[in-house]
Enzyme design. Structure first.
Site, short mmCIF file in Angstrom:
data_model
loop_
_atom_site.label_atom_id
_atom_site.label_comp_id
_atom_site.label_asym_id
_atom_site.label_seq_id
_atom_site.Cartn_x
_atom_site.Cartn_y
_atom_site.Cartn_z
N GLU A 161 -2.49 -4.34 4.06
CA GLU A 161 -2.10 -4.90 2.76
C GLU A 161 -3.05 -5.99 2.29
O GLU A 161 -2.73 -6.77 1.40
CB GLU A 161 -0.68 -5.47 2.84
N HIS A 163 7.29 4.27 3.80
CA HIS A 163 5.84 4.12 3.61
C HIS A 163 5.38 4.66 2.26
O HIS A 163 4.35 4.21 1.74
CB HIS A 163 5.10 4.81 4.75
N ASN A 170 7.84 -1.65 3.81
CA ASN A 170 7.74 -0.35 4.48
C ASN A 170 9.00 -0.05 5.29
O ASN A 170 9.49 1.09 5.31
CB ASN A 170 6.51 -0.34 5.41
N ASP A 197 2.99 2.70 -0.22
CA ASP A 197 1.79 3.22 -0.87
C ASP A 197 1.82 2.97 -2.38
O ASP A 197 0.79 2.66 -2.99
CB ASP A 197 1.67 4.73 -0.60
N ASP A 243 -3.33 -11.07 0.19
CA ASP A 243 -2.51 -10.30 1.12
C ASP A 243 -1.10 -10.21 0.52
O ASP A 243 -0.54 -11.21 0.06
CB ASP A 243 -2.46 -11.00 2.48
#
Length: 292
Positions: free
Chosen positions: A194, A164, A159, A168, A151
């Site tokens: 994630e 965002h 973010n 990405d 994770d």
């Protein structure tokens, strides 16, 4: 096909008339019994001829129907061969084109249902399907199977701070790093958000820990310009499956528990049962896990 059917029916219906005409033209003595016998035999012969003609014309349709049933029931794509250049042949072409179109759309839908559009990795549904056969093979061959759950640390703040699109970029960079570090036969998936996961066939806990550590170091070494120098790290949970009593969901759950520990112990680390011998405790009901 219509012309062939018409010609066959025309000949079949005229066989009795032709037979009677031939009998009369032969000059033989005409008798009611002979005429009845000729009509009966000629009718049978004409019917048989009509049956052979229609069977010849409709046989490809029967084969086409069997192929469609096999495709519907068993999912097996039929081998449809165009036997004649008539209506039946054109029907065969259209059915073959329809099946090919359906297969393309089904494959596209399956890819969408079993893969993550951003990273191109398989999703949890895909992983559950393919891992089942890998677990069965590991049991049969008595080989180890390990799972790594990872994770990204503090992904929400990435973010929030950078947007965002930057998030990405991080997810794609993590994906490429996993593909580079892990082996071609390892099963890698994005579980959502994630969180990622990898199942390692033929791999015991010690080797899986080494692989996870290499992956942790490779992720920590990533530099993404959009993040303006901010470092990316990830936390890992590693578990060697107990193939006798554990199923896919059990293996993933235990790896997640070790991952939860790694988060609680400061993040950017690899956690397994050897790293903490104490009994694993899951989060109590209502408690929230540490910030990702």
């Amino acid at each position: 096909m219509l012309a062939q059917a018409f010609a066959g029916c025309f000949v079949a219906t005229h066989v009795p008339i032709i037979s009677i005409a031939a009998y009369v033209a032969s000059g033989a003595a005409i008798s009611a019994q002979a005429i009845l016998a000729i009509i009966l035999l000629a009718t049978i012969a004409g019917t048989a001829f009509a049956f052979v003609v229609m069977r010849h014309l409709l046989l490809p349709v029967s084969e086409l129907a069997r192929g469609l049933k096999s495709y519907r029931v068993e999912g097996r794509i039929p081998r449809l061969i165009k036997q004649r250049n008539d209506d039946v042949g054109r029907l065969t072409d259209e059915v073959r084109a329809l099946i090919n179109t359906l297969e393309e759309k089904l494959n596209r839908l399956k890819r969408q249902a079993f893969s993550d559009t951003l990273t191109g990795l398989g999703n949890r549904r895909w992983l559950a399907e393919v891992v089942g056969s890998e677990i069965a093979r590991s049991r049969r061959e008595q080989k180890p199977l390990s799972v790594i759950a990872l994770d990204i640390d503090h992904f929400k703040s990435i973010n929030d701070m950078f947007g965002h699109d930057a998030g990405d970029e991080v997810l794609v960079a993590i994906t490429e790093t996993m593909k580079r570090v892990l082996r071609p036969y390892d099963l890698v998936a994005r579980l959502g958000g994630e969180e990622f996961c990898a199942f390692l066939p033929g791999t015991g806990l010690k080797e899986a820990m080494q692989i996870a550590e290499r992956l942790r170091e490779a992720i920590a070494a990533l530099r993404i310009e959009t993040l303006r120098g901010r470092r990316i790290t990830a936390s890992f949970g590693v578990h060697e499956a107990h193939l006798v009593r554990e199923q896919f969901k059990d293996m993933l759950r235990i790896a997640d528990e070790y991952l939860y520990q790694a988060k609680g112990d400061g993040r950017n680390r690899v956690q397994t049962i050897e790293a903490r011998p104490a009994v694993i405790q899951t989060a109590p009901a209502g408690a929230s896990p540490p910030e990702a």
